[in-house]
Design a protein around this motif. Structure first.
Motif, mmCIF file in Angstrom:
data_model
loop_
_atom_site.group_PDB
_atom_site.id
_atom_site.type_symbol
_atom_site.label_atom_id
_atom_site.label_comp_id
_atom_site.label_asym_id
_atom_site.label_seq_id
_atom_site.Cartn_x
_atom_site.Cartn_y
_atom_site.Cartn_z
ATOM 1 N N LEU A 182 0.747 -1.249 0.086
ATOM 2 C CA LEU A 182 0.152 -0.119 -0.062
ATOM 3 C C LEU A 182 0.738 1.406 0.027
ATOM 4 C CD1 LEU A 182 -2.808 1.221 0.157
ATOM 5 C CD2 LEU A 182 -2.745 1.103 2.613
ATOM 6 N N ARG A 183 2.034 1.138 0.744
ATOM 7 C CA ARG A 183 2.916 2.498 0.806
ATOM 8 C C ARG A 183 3.349 2.528 -0.656
ATOM 9 N NH1 ARG A 183 5.663 3.770 5.705
ATOM 10 N NH2 ARG A 183 7.187 4.938 4.403
ATOM 11 N N ASP A 257 9.692 0.956 9.859
ATOM 12 C CA ASP A 257 9.960 1.616 8.547
ATOM 13 C C ASP A 257 8.461 1.771 8.004
ATOM 14 O OD1 ASP A 257 12.682 1.596 9.011
ATOM 15 O OD2 ASP A 257 12.797 -0.606 7.941
ATOM 16 N N LEU A 258 7.370 1.026 8.240
ATOM 17 C CA LEU A 258 6.176 1.070 7.749
ATOM 18 C C LEU A 258 5.393 2.161 8.313
ATOM 19 C CD1 LEU A 258 5.219 -2.661 6.799
ATOM 20 C CD2 LEU A 258 5.891 -0.843 5.450
ATOM 21 N N TRP A 259 5.444 2.115 9.800
ATOM 22 C CA TRP A 259 4.689 3.138 10.374
ATOM 23 C C TRP A 259 5.257 4.291 11.119
ATOM 24 C CZ3 TRP A 259 -0.431 1.990 10.369
ATOM 25 C CH2 TRP A 259 -0.826 0.434 10.059
ATOM 26 N N GLY A 260 6.514 4.651 10.825
ATOM 27 C CA GLY A 260 7.115 5.689 11.071
ATOM 28 C C GLY A 260 6.670 6.958 10.438
ATOM 29 N N SER A 261 7.002 8.099 10.957
ATOM 30 C CA SER A 261 6.319 9.053 10.277
ATOM 31 C C SER A 261 7.413 9.844 8.928
ATOM 32 C CB SER A 261 6.436 10.503 11.070
ATOM 33 O OG SER A 261 7.742 10.703 11.575
ATOM 34 N N TYR A 262 8.543 9.298 8.818
ATOM 35 C CA TYR A 262 9.523 9.741 7.962
ATOM 36 C C TYR A 262 9.368 9.050 6.773
ATOM 37 C CZ TYR A 262 13.712 11.685 5.512
ATOM 38 O OH TYR A 262 14.474 12.239 4.527
ATOM 39 N N PHE A 272 16.323 4.356 -6.281
ATOM 40 C CA PHE A 272 16.566 3.238 -6.933
ATOM 41 C C PHE A 272 15.934 3.179 -8.408
ATOM 42 C CE2 PHE A 272 16.521 -1.148 -8.663
ATOM 43 C CZ PHE A 272 17.729 -1.497 -8.532
ATOM 44 N N LEU A 273 14.620 3.623 -8.418
ATOM 45 C CA LEU A 273 13.734 3.390 -9.723
ATOM 46 C C LEU A 273 13.896 4.525 -10.355
ATOM 47 C CD1 LEU A 273 10.448 1.751 -8.186
ATOM 48 C CD2 LEU A 273 12.416 0.637 -9.680
ATOM 49 N N CYS A 274 14.625 5.680 -10.035
ATOM 50 C CA CYS A 274 14.814 7.021 -10.718
ATOM 51 C C CYS A 274 13.281 7.554 -10.883
ATOM 52 C CB CYS A 274 15.436 6.686 -11.839
ATOM 53 S SG CYS A 274 17.156 6.030 -11.921
ATOM 54 N N ARG A 275 12.368 7.490 -9.938
ATOM 55 C CA ARG A 275 11.125 8.159 -9.855
ATOM 56 C C ARG A 275 10.978 8.921 -8.637
ATOM 57 N NH1 ARG A 275 7.331 4.553 -13.085
ATOM 58 N NH2 ARG A 275 5.833 5.563 -12.451
ATOM 59 N N HIS A 276 10.280 10.045 -8.833
ATOM 60 C CA HIS A 276 9.816 10.933 -7.615
ATOM 61 C C HIS A 276 8.679 10.233 -6.987
ATOM 62 C CE1 HIS A 276 12.757 13.852 -8.360
ATOM 63 N NE2 HIS A 276 12.283 13.968 -9.782
ATOM 64 N N PRO A 277 8.731 9.877 -5.642
ATOM 65 C CA PRO A 277 7.447 9.485 -5.048
ATOM 66 C C PRO A 277 6.524 10.539 -4.853
ATOM 67 C CG PRO A 277 9.293 9.723 -3.481
ATOM 68 C CD PRO A 277 9.839 9.886 -4.804
ATOM 69 N N ARG A 278 5.287 10.070 -4.768
ATOM 70 C CA ARG A 278 4.079 10.870 -4.745
ATOM 71 C C ARG A 278 4.079 11.259 -3.006
ATOM 72 N NH1 ARG A 278 -0.629 9.134 -7.418
ATOM 73 N NH2 ARG A 278 -0.553 7.435 -6.000
ATOM 74 N N LEU A 279 4.245 12.684 -2.443
ATOM 75 C CA LEU A 279 4.442 12.602 -1.092
ATOM 76 C C LEU A 279 3.518 14.046 -0.950
ATOM 77 C CD1 LEU A 279 8.200 12.265 -0.493
ATOM 78 C CD2 LEU A 279 6.224 10.778 0.071
ATOM 79 N N PRO A 280 2.880 14.322 0.347
ATOM 80 C CA PRO A 280 3.165 13.560 1.485
ATOM 81 C C PRO A 280 2.598 12.240 1.481
ATOM 82 C CG PRO A 280 1.717 15.221 1.947
ATOM 83 C CD PRO A 280 2.086 15.523 0.496
ATOM 84 N N ARG A 281 3.056 11.550 2.498
ATOM 85 C CA ARG A 281 2.399 10.160 2.564
ATOM 86 C C ARG A 281 0.972 10.150 3.076
ATOM 87 N NH1 ARG A 281 5.477 7.344 7.245
ATOM 88 N NH2 ARG A 281 3.593 6.278 7.279
ATOM 89 N N ARG A 282 0.142 9.363 2.789
ATOM 90 C CA ARG A 282 -1.323 9.511 2.990
ATOM 91 C C ARG A 282 -1.575 8.681 4.471
ATOM 92 N NH1 ARG A 282 -4.189 7.169 -2.218
ATOM 93 N NH2 ARG A 282 -6.336 7.931 -0.934
ATOM 94 N N TRP A 283 -0.564 7.907 4.822
ATOM 95 C CA TRP A 283 -1.055 7.279 6.189
ATOM 96 C C TRP A 283 0.367 7.108 6.899
ATOM 97 C CZ3 TRP A 283 1.162 2.457 6.729
ATOM 98 C CH2 TRP A 283 1.391 1.523 5.729
#
Length: 283
Positions: A182-183, A257-262, A272-283
């Motif tokens: 899900l992350r 790592d899954l439930w932390g805030s950062y 690694f994938l050379c992609r910008h993640p969609r942030l901020p996190r949704r949970w």
């Protein structure tokens, strides 16, 4: 300890109301009883089975009610870690009409109805881990979920519950794998493969079709139960050395790592994938 005979499930008996809190805490501290549900206790020697869960619920659920929600999923065999952060289940039931099955005289929402209602009402991480677990244990099938979902929302619905049903996958073997997936989904990364074969190993999640500099990305959820001792960590390091030789870059993930805030997970995968993640996190 009391004689091991029937009935072995009780709701506070055989103590008086005034004695009960002190007596129950004393017996629990000695490991002689455990709490099955809120207010329902059992001899600690009795194994956790569906029959035990049914017997416990019959003490607290009204005879004309239908067990629903997380309690129904628990009756269908799903563990509490999958359903939420609380270690103790509070019984849920309804008097509203629901698609039901009957288990030893107790009405319970059907597996498909249970799954869809969990997708609608649980927090998203636990909703997905519950859906995955129901599919993984073959309590319900994807076809049954999709067929039943038409009574709740349209086929092209963009509701959070409908999106979770499309993301559900019975190959996920633990709640941590579901939360990790899900992350990745929320961050906008490609949908990973599950249970990816890699030589003599099998990875929890991976991107075999997205190599970067001839290396492929794998992610593994390392639970505290199986990856904490020195021996387990040495085994993990040996395994990842072998996988590196096969062209895999492995990112180990722990619960914190899954439930932390950062968003370290998203940033590491994105790098690694050379992609910008969609942030901020949704949970």
């Amino acid at each position: 300890m009391y004689p091991y005979d029937q009935p072995h499930v009780f709701g506070g008996l055989p103590f008086t109301a005034r004695q009960m809190p002190r007596k129950l805490k004393w017996l629990q501290s000695r490991g002689e009883i455990r709490q099955v549900l809120k207010g329902v206790y059992v001899d600690a020697r009795v194994p956790d089975t569906r029959d035990l869960r049914l017997e416990a619920l019959q003490l607290v659920v009204p005879p004309d009610a239908t067990v629903c929600g997380p309690t129904a999923a628990w009756l269908h065999g799903i563990e509490l870690t999958t359903l939420g952060p609380e270690p103790l289940l509070e019984p849920h039931w309804t008097f509203q009409p629901r698609p039901t099955v009957e288990l030893q005289g107790l009405r319970v929402t059907s597996p498909a109805a249970t799954a869809i209602e969990l997708a609608q009402h649980l927090p998203r991480p636990f909703a997905l881990s519950a859906l995955d677990a129901l599919l993984h244990q073959q309590v319900v099938t994807l076809d049954e979920l999709h067929e039943s979902s038409s009574a709740y929302f349209a086929n092209d619905s963009r509701s959070p519950a409908a999106l979770l049903l499309r993301l559900a996958d019975g190959r996920a073997a633990s709640p941590g794998e579901s939360w990790l997936r899900l992350r990745l989904f929320d961050a906008g990364f490609p949908r990973p493969e599950l249970q990816v074969p890699a030589g003599r190993y099998r990875l929890d999640l991976g991107y075999p079709e997205h190599p970067v500099d001839d290396r492929r990305l794998g992610l593994e959820y390392d639970s505290d139960a199986w990856h904490s001792t020195d021996r387990q960590q040495v085994r993990d390091e040996s395994r990842r050395t072998d996988l590196a030789k096969l062209g895999w870059h492995i990112i180990p993930i722990r619960r914190q790592d899954l439930w932390g805030s950062y968003p370290a997970l998203e940033l590491t995968v994105g790098a690694f994938l050379c992609r910008h993640p969609r942030l901020p996190r949704r949970w």
